[in-house]
Design a protein around this motif. Structure first.
Motif, PDB file in Angstrom:
ATOM      1  N   CYS A 158      -4.399   1.538   4.928  1.00  0.00           N
ATOM      2  CA  CYS A 158      -3.941   0.587   5.951  1.00  0.00           C
ATOM      3  C   CYS A 158      -5.100   0.143   6.836  1.00  0.00           C
ATOM      4  O   CYS A 158      -5.242  -1.055   7.131  1.00  0.00           O
ATOM      5  N   PRO A 196       4.706   8.242   2.699  1.00  0.00           N
ATOM      6  CA  PRO A 196       4.565   7.838   1.291  1.00  0.00           C
ATOM      7  C   PRO A 196       4.255   9.033   0.399  1.00  0.00           C
ATOM      8  O   PRO A 196       3.203   9.119  -0.232  1.00  0.00           O
ATOM      9  N   VAL A 245       0.509   4.304  -2.859  1.00  0.00           N
ATOM     10  CA  VAL A 245       0.240   5.713  -2.561  1.00  0.00           C
ATOM     11  C   VAL A 245       1.409   6.586  -3.010  1.00  0.00           C
ATOM     12  O   VAL A 245       1.210   7.638  -3.629  1.00  0.00           O
ATOM     13  N   ARG A 246       2.630   6.168  -2.701  1.00  0.00           N
ATOM     14  CA  ARG A 246       3.796   6.991  -3.053  1.00  0.00           C
ATOM     15  C   ARG A 246       3.870   7.274  -4.548  1.00  0.00           C
ATOM     16  O   ARG A 246       4.081   8.416  -4.971  1.00  0.00           O
ATOM     17  N   TYR A 258      -2.934   6.982   2.755  1.00  0.00           N
ATOM     18  CA  TYR A 258      -2.200   5.811   3.248  1.00  0.00           C
ATOM     19  C   TYR A 258      -2.811   5.289   4.551  1.00  0.00           C
ATOM     20  O   TYR A 258      -2.978   4.075   4.730  1.00  0.00           O
ATOM     21  N   LEU A 283       0.825  -1.204   0.000  1.00  0.00           N
ATOM     22  CA  LEU A 283       0.000   0.000   0.000  1.00  0.00           C
ATOM     23  C   LEU A 283       0.865   1.262   0.000  1.00  0.00           C
ATOM     24  O   LEU A 283       0.491   2.278  -0.606  1.00  0.00           O
ATOM     25  N   TYR A 284       2.002   1.211   0.654  1.00  0.00           N
ATOM     26  CA  TYR A 284       2.927   2.350   0.669  1.00  0.00           C
ATOM     27  C   TYR A 284       3.318   2.755  -0.751  1.00  0.00           C
ATOM     28  O   TYR A 284       3.224   3.935  -1.131  1.00  0.00           O
ATOM     29  N   LYS A 305      -1.633  12.686   0.893  1.00  0.00           N
ATOM     30  CA  LYS A 305      -1.123  11.330   0.716  1.00  0.00           C
ATOM     31  C   LYS A 305      -1.040  10.573   2.039  1.00  0.00           C
ATOM     32  O   LYS A 305      -1.230   9.356   2.079  1.00  0.00           O
ATOM     33  N   SER A 306      -0.818  11.285   3.140  1.00  0.00           N
ATOM     34  CA  SER A 306      -0.819  10.618   4.437  1.00  0.00           C
ATOM     35  C   SER A 306      -2.226  10.158   4.814  1.00  0.00           C
ATOM     36  O   SER A 306      -2.406   9.086   5.410  1.00  0.00           O
TER      37      SER A 306
END
Length: 239
Positions: free
Chosen positions: A106, A156, A64-65, A102, A60-61, A98-99
């Motif tokens: 999660c 990310p 998103v990154r 993420y 998932l990181y 983006k945080s």
């Protein structure tokens, strides 16, 4: 030594908190079909029945990154614009966006996640961006996730393309160590340092976030005060 924002080690969540820290919220709306579709795509080829939380968090990181374009200009900072589902639809955003995505992703697979905010000094911002920010100290967002009995700080944010343009090594995440911005770029120049730590939040503390943006970066906000100024591209401003 692991590069962390603080020396204190956050306590693990109590059993009764686990449901709360994986629940959908107004901003971390992982029950939305758009977020579910994003997570499904990110985990294609992953056997969720046997995959560990670490494996899921790492997949998932990178989704998103590199799957959401990092852009500071024309970003929607309204309550709607900071929802995970809206961030996916828009396809872009900066650290605050983006945080959120993420953390929501999660939580969607049962990994406890929170949002974390700090002030950072960014030495690699463009001159134009510094003029809007009012210097090189930025209000910054990342996520914290609970894996293998510990809280990890995860960022990310800068996708590979932008890192290459700014001469930075992309920040990696192995699911077992904190993932923060490297203190130096690929040429050994200082790129980012953490200053003030504002702590963890279970959901987007909207008034706190916008209060910081209005107070610290008033010229960076648009006329309505619910987004950032438009008409620029951080990629185009790379030198």
């Amino acid at each position: 030594m692991t590069d962390t924002l603080t020396d204190a080690v956050p306590a693990p969540p109590a059993a009764e908190d686990l449901d709360r820290l994986t629940a959908a919220t107004d901003f971390l709306d992982h029950d939305h079909e758009t977020v579910r579709a994003f997570v499904d795509k990110a985990l294609q080829g992953v056997d969720r029945a046997t995959a560990t939380p670490v494996e899921l968090a790492v997949a998932l990181y990178y989704a998103v990154r590199d799957g959401i374009h990092y852009e500071v200009y024309g970003a929607d900072l309204s309550p709607q614009g900071l929802k995970a589902s809206s961030i996916i639809t828009g396809g872009k955003g900066f650290c605050l966006h983006k945080s959120v995505l993420y953390a929501a992703a999660c939580r969607s697979v049962g990994i406890p996640a929170r949002l974390h905010y700090s002030d950072v000094r960014n030495h690699l911002a463009s001159d134009r961006l510094r003029s809007y920010i009012g210097g090189d100290v930025f209000f910054h967002g990342l996520a914290t996730v609970y894996l293998e009995g510990r809280w990890l700080q995860v960022t990310p944010v800068f996708n590979k393309l932008l890192c290459r343009l700014y001469g930075m090594t992309p920040l990696e995440f192995d699911g077992r160590s904190d993932s923060l911005y490297h203190p130096f770029d690929a040429q050994g120049r200082q790129s980012m340092e953490f200053l003030t730590d504002h702590g963890d939040f279970d959901d987007v503390p909207y008034e706190f976030v916008m209060g910081n943006m209005r107070r610290k970066h008033p010229k960076f906000l648009d006329a309505e005060g619910t987004g950032t100024v438009s008409g620029g591209s951080l990629a185009d401003e790379a030198s």
